[in-house]
Design a protein around this motif. Structure first.
Motif, PDB file in Angstrom:
ATOM      1  N   ALA A 110       0.848  -1.198   0.000  1.00  0.00           N
ATOM      2  CA  ALA A 110       0.000   0.000   0.000  1.00  0.00           C
ATOM      3  C   ALA A 110       0.883   1.248   0.000  1.00  0.00           C
ATOM      4  CB  ALA A 110      -0.941  -0.006   1.201  1.00  0.00           C
ATOM      5  N   GLN A 111       1.981   1.188   0.762  1.00  0.00           N
ATOM      6  CA  GLN A 111       2.927   2.304   0.770  1.00  0.00           C
ATOM      7  C   GLN A 111       3.608   2.432  -0.586  1.00  0.00           C
ATOM      8  OE1 GLN A 111       3.061   4.375   3.243  1.00  0.00           O
ATOM      9  NE2 GLN A 111       1.766   3.168   4.595  1.00  0.00           N
ATOM     10  N   LEU A 112       3.981   1.294  -1.133  1.00  0.00           N
ATOM     11  CA  LEU A 112       4.655   1.294  -2.431  1.00  0.00           C
ATOM     12  C   LEU A 112       3.703   1.813  -3.502  1.00  0.00           C
ATOM     13  CD1 LEU A 112       7.473   0.394  -3.368  1.00  0.00           C
ATOM     14  CD2 LEU A 112       6.534  -1.875  -3.792  1.00  0.00           C
ATOM     15  N   GLY A 113       2.462   1.390  -3.422  1.00  0.00           N
ATOM     16  CA  GLY A 113       1.469   1.855  -4.385  1.00  0.00           C
ATOM     17  C   GLY A 113       1.243   3.345  -4.284  1.00  0.00           C
ATOM     18  N   ALA A 114       1.116   3.841  -3.064  1.00  0.00           N
ATOM     19  CA  ALA A 114       0.922   5.282  -2.887  1.00  0.00           C
ATOM     20  C   ALA A 114       2.117   6.045  -3.443  1.00  0.00           C
ATOM     21  CB  ALA A 114       0.722   5.603  -1.403  1.00  0.00           C
ATOM     22  N   ALA A 115       3.313   5.503  -3.235  1.00  0.00           N
ATOM     23  CA  ALA A 115       4.525   6.137  -3.752  1.00  0.00           C
ATOM     24  C   ALA A 115       4.473   6.233  -5.274  1.00  0.00           C
ATOM     25  CB  ALA A 115       5.752   5.339  -3.314  1.00  0.00           C
TER      26      ALA A 115
END
Lengths: 377, 377, 377, 377
Positions: free
Chosen positions: C229-234
């Motif tokens: 989810a963090q990677l996606g938001a990034a």
């Protein structure tokens, strides 16, 4: 906002006259033994009705942990908890439905949210601090593993104060009297004053002092997350607090640097010599221990713990709710006479001691985790 | 961490002897006139060498805005800014390369980060506060549109203090003397004390007082984001600050509730009558104005601004760097004599006044923006 | 907001036609060698004008580190940096002063902020990504110490794609061609397509794939801070990105669990036997290594890295700015023909590769630091 | 971490087999009617056992609001809530005590936290999503006042998909079948597929599509808080999600800019003329409405909502827990055969529809409040 902390976080909820108060502790490291008896005993130190010095309200205040525990230990997942409200006597507050009590949060909450929840202060009630004590107890259980200990006590009530230098006090006596002052003689005078004030339907302020021992060097994040700034924010968020200082605090303002600097020196002088002269200009013997000769700074320099005990003091005002008639206005701006019927503390200090400890414990654990997280391992 | 604020945020960077200090202001509302002259004038109030009371260091300290501005107004995007360092005299610090100065952040930074940047304090230098003053000036420009004003002044130096009640002072006089005290006679005595201390190579502490006027009701977010908790954290994050209080603060601890409650009442009594009795038990005349008869609380109740002026005081210790020989230890634990050669302030209060104002302005604007989110519009 | 990350944080500022772009990296662990040549080389991979595939704009884009470095190493304090803008050709945009370009951020920025900064997109310009690349380069230098490596490449341009399974590609070839595709033959066809599209004044989309190797088990914070989810938001925060998937992503939707579960097994089968049957029902030999037989999951389970390579793909739309006439409206709602004169990329993929890597590196380092806080040490 | 959102925040707690799951909603604006029946009805859409397509587990899942409500309306203070766990059948999981299930979070949680809570997935269980649905229902009640509506539906199961363009679907039919697909014929085929997969003890993936209507221009915070980046993080945080796209998403990668740019134009052409030519070169008539002729972008440009419907799609993998024997390893690395006995969904899509809606509602409300807060009023 209702969340405190960065890595060890308490999110709190609950009003005095709703169904329950509670919270969520997020970021508790896994594997900590969550001693429920200890957590409950901390709550008991806070609860009303524990002595004649406090309100007569009886609140059972049993905490229930709802998650984050498996076979007695923390799992690393969030710890949800609740304490049911009971013995609410909401009727005591009916006469306040349309009234703003002087120096109380009634008016500001009403204007901010457009809602008048008159029952015992709603969210501004000190019942909210239950969540802090539960989270603080969990933090203490973590800190215990690290050898860090947090102690607070009633240092002053009205104009009656005990010794300010904690090293001259026997902190093991804090719980030996109802006012939670480690000096028995002073405690007795404090109690007399509180009973007198109570008899007059009035309230009285005071100071709670605290010390944190066993703290390693390095806690606190410059520049805005200075350890004492976090600690100050924690303390100032407690109901009725009007001031915070650490180390010698306000007493330092009329001192000179040459008086209050904490001199660093080898601490194991050779036989026969005074400490500092002995080594002056020479190499200290290998393995010599050194440190500060005083602790005016209160254990923090540049916002970072220096390994010495962290000392601080918190000023509490006399609480606003008197059992006396007071002039005020109602929601329409008409003058009224307020005469609270609720059961209230004449002096919050004795019950606020565990709250101060709780907020300090949360702050220190959070700083510990942050410091641990910010270096590559 | 190096970010302050939730919606109006300052992220700051820079050491005393690096290439530049600066920061990023994020969350500045769009369309604000960014008066560069005003921002620079605020910086000038902070800069060294502005009077004989401060260090002799001359720092030009010209701010350059790098982004977030278009045709003189804020665009809503982040405002990056820098102030180049100059006149660094790094050589002044060579003798400190391996030495920890007493009561200084040298030791704690070294232990926390494993790096010894000996040049003028590095990140712990007061030069870091340049970023605060720039961000504070931008916040002031926003607050000006809202009719909110922040004022601070030197209220005490050593044991010399002016009147505590700001309503008895003429705040327009703050900038009329070098010490920034609104009482000219007291200011003169403060200056004498500072010059005397300076002559001895020593330093002296003091108190800065502040007042925020024009603040609407409703700023501050219960329970952990209480307005005074945010304000306290802001002040405690400033170098050399040891304590914070608001309203009557520590002076409230020996008061009774009946003495310090702020009574609410209609404020326009009918002719010939005393204020409160006039309306007692009756409807107030339509349109009657009411409010509090006093402001012991300092403009905040339950952590929320109540519309009265917000008052607070900040305690500064005497800064640690003396122009005297002091005993200490070096990085190897050997005793040394420290004799700083740098150019330092004997008393930080005069130059800290704009920093206190800046942090207050940032805090209030941030609280203002947060409060806007409280209700759906 | 203009800050990304929790413990390792980038705060970014700057518009395409302001004085500079830059940022602050906060939370970089102390003691990291900040190889300026490496940081600059990463910026060079992003810069315009590096090949005929990209815009003809020449941007020198020299990064200057302003703080947080001492004798070549990070000090633990925030790293401020700037890259001056130059070669701005603002005149190219004069004809856009009152015009909204189709599918561009002109209109939404104007409505959100009430300001029309028409010069090259302002904050919405891809020039903003310079800050990401600098911060990402610093993150990579930290990750290198941990044995973690981030690689991205152009996997698809238009309908021309290379092999999806990265283990069948030679990632050392990524930088061997202008399009940054590790399959030379496919790269050549991609380049031809881009040149053709460029000739038509049009633009084309594509997919960038990435893999993160050397990641330990345990990164990612359930439940909202799942690693992907963090990677996606990034990734989704990068200009022109329309989609994100990890592991087999969208290709998993028509699969059965029995097809795509990653079976765990001892990975060192005894001689002569097939892997799984050999141990079935028996104790595995002491010291047997085990792991997953496949990596459909993409290295993450339950939001936490499982020690396998983390794989992901990012979809880029064809950028909106065409060198063709397009119908649109102006600020008054009148129809206009837009004919951009600026210098723009026909395909952002080649230059976006280092940006994807940068955001992945920041995300992983932040998750690494956060994970360090999970258990008491 | 277990908190989602900036101003409207959900902090969630609870495991599948603990005492309760629940959460705290902080930042709900005051004065919202908290329709408990609606909140419960949303939970009912998520609950197991609602049709033959889902697990046979029966969970009553009654939500209890513990705070933040007074006389049926939100008070602005945090809303604590719990849902008691029941019908736990922990015994179903005894055989998993020492086993890691393939493609499951068992292993990663164990390695991250050092704790093996084998009972039904612990915190990684989908039961955690109960908190999201409750918070989402509260968010929907707020959004309703603003005219914003969030709809999601099952768009694909395995290889069976309905029309992708939502304007060709009748969204009022979503709840008319168990699979929550607005195309009745396609829904029937999806159900058949799910029943077939269930019969085989297997699982199947799919895609949930969503649309948000009534959203004003201006939501989303550049550059890292782009609206679609927040929405993507929200969706990717849901169990079993492997990919996210908005607008035309991955389908845009092989398109040209000239094909997928959304042309802006006056939308009310004069009689007899084609739309754009009519006004070309002339002033549009006063009051002419204009907008985009298409919505390839999916309602967001430059990370900011543009007033058009926001469209997105979420890819779900087939869940890992099969009712088939699968090879795996135990906690000691020995090979084992896993044969889950629990009651599990063969396809999570039908029950995930309200979860997708909930996360979208939370995201949009949070963005709305942020946008409202960041402009001076």
């Amino acid at each position: 906002m209702n969340t405190f902390g960065t890595l060890f976080r308490l999110t709190s909820f609950g009003e005095s006259h709703g169904a329950a108060v509670g919270g969520v502790v997020d970021g508790c490291p896994a594997g900590i033994e969550l001693d429920l008896d200890f957590i409950q005993s901390e709550l008991d130190r806070r609860k009303p009705g524990q002595s004649r010095l406090t309100t007569a309200r009886k609140e059972g205040d049993r905490v229930e942990l709802l998650s984050g525990v498996f076979e007695g230990r923390s799992t690393g997942t969030p710890i949800g908890f609740i304490v049911r409200n009971a013995d609410q006597h909401s009727g005591d507050y009916d006469n306040l439905r349309d009234v703003f009590r002087p120096s109380h949060a009634d008016y500001t909450y009403y204007k901010k949210y457009g809602v008048r929840d008159h029952r015992g202060g709603g969210r501004s009630s000190a019942r909210e601090t239950i969540s802090r004590v539960v989270a603080g107890a969990i933090a203490k259980l973590c800190l215990r593993q690290l050898g860090i200990e947090v102690k607070a006590w009633t240092q002053q009530v009205g104009d009656i104060a005990c010794e300010r230098d904690y090293t001259r006090l026997d902190l093991s006596l804090i719980e030996s009297n109802d006012v939670r002052c480690p000096d028995a003689a002073v405690a007795q005078r404090m109690e007399q004053l509180i009973m007198q004030v109570k008899g007059e339907g009035d309230t009285i302020g005071g100071i709670i002092a605290g010390v944190i021992t066993g703290c390693p060097v390095g806690l606190g994040e410059p520049v805005f997350g200075k350890l004492h700034a976090q600690l100050g924010a924690a303390m100032l968020s407690i109901n009725a607090v009007k001031g915070f200082e650490y180390g010698e605090g306000f007493a330092m303002v009329d001192k000179r640097g040459s008086e209050v600097n904490d001199i660093l020196a080898p601490l194991s002088p050779p036989e026969g010599g005074t400490q500092l002269e002995a080594y002056k200009g020479n190499e200290a013997p290998s393995g010599a221990v050194w440190g500060a000769l005083s602790n005016h700074s209160g254990g923090i320099q540049g916002g970072i713990s220096n390994g010495q005990p962290i000392t601080f003091r918190v000023a509490f005002k006399p609480v606003a709710t008197l059992l006396q008639a007071q002039e005020s206005v109602d929601i329409h701006g008409n003058p009224v006479i307020v005469h609270p019927r609720g059961r209230h503390d004449p002096c919050v200090l004795p019950r606020a001691v565990p709250i101060v400890e709780a907020m300090a414990a949360i702050t220190i654990l959070d700083a510990y985790l942050l410091n641990q997280a910010t270096q590559l391992k």
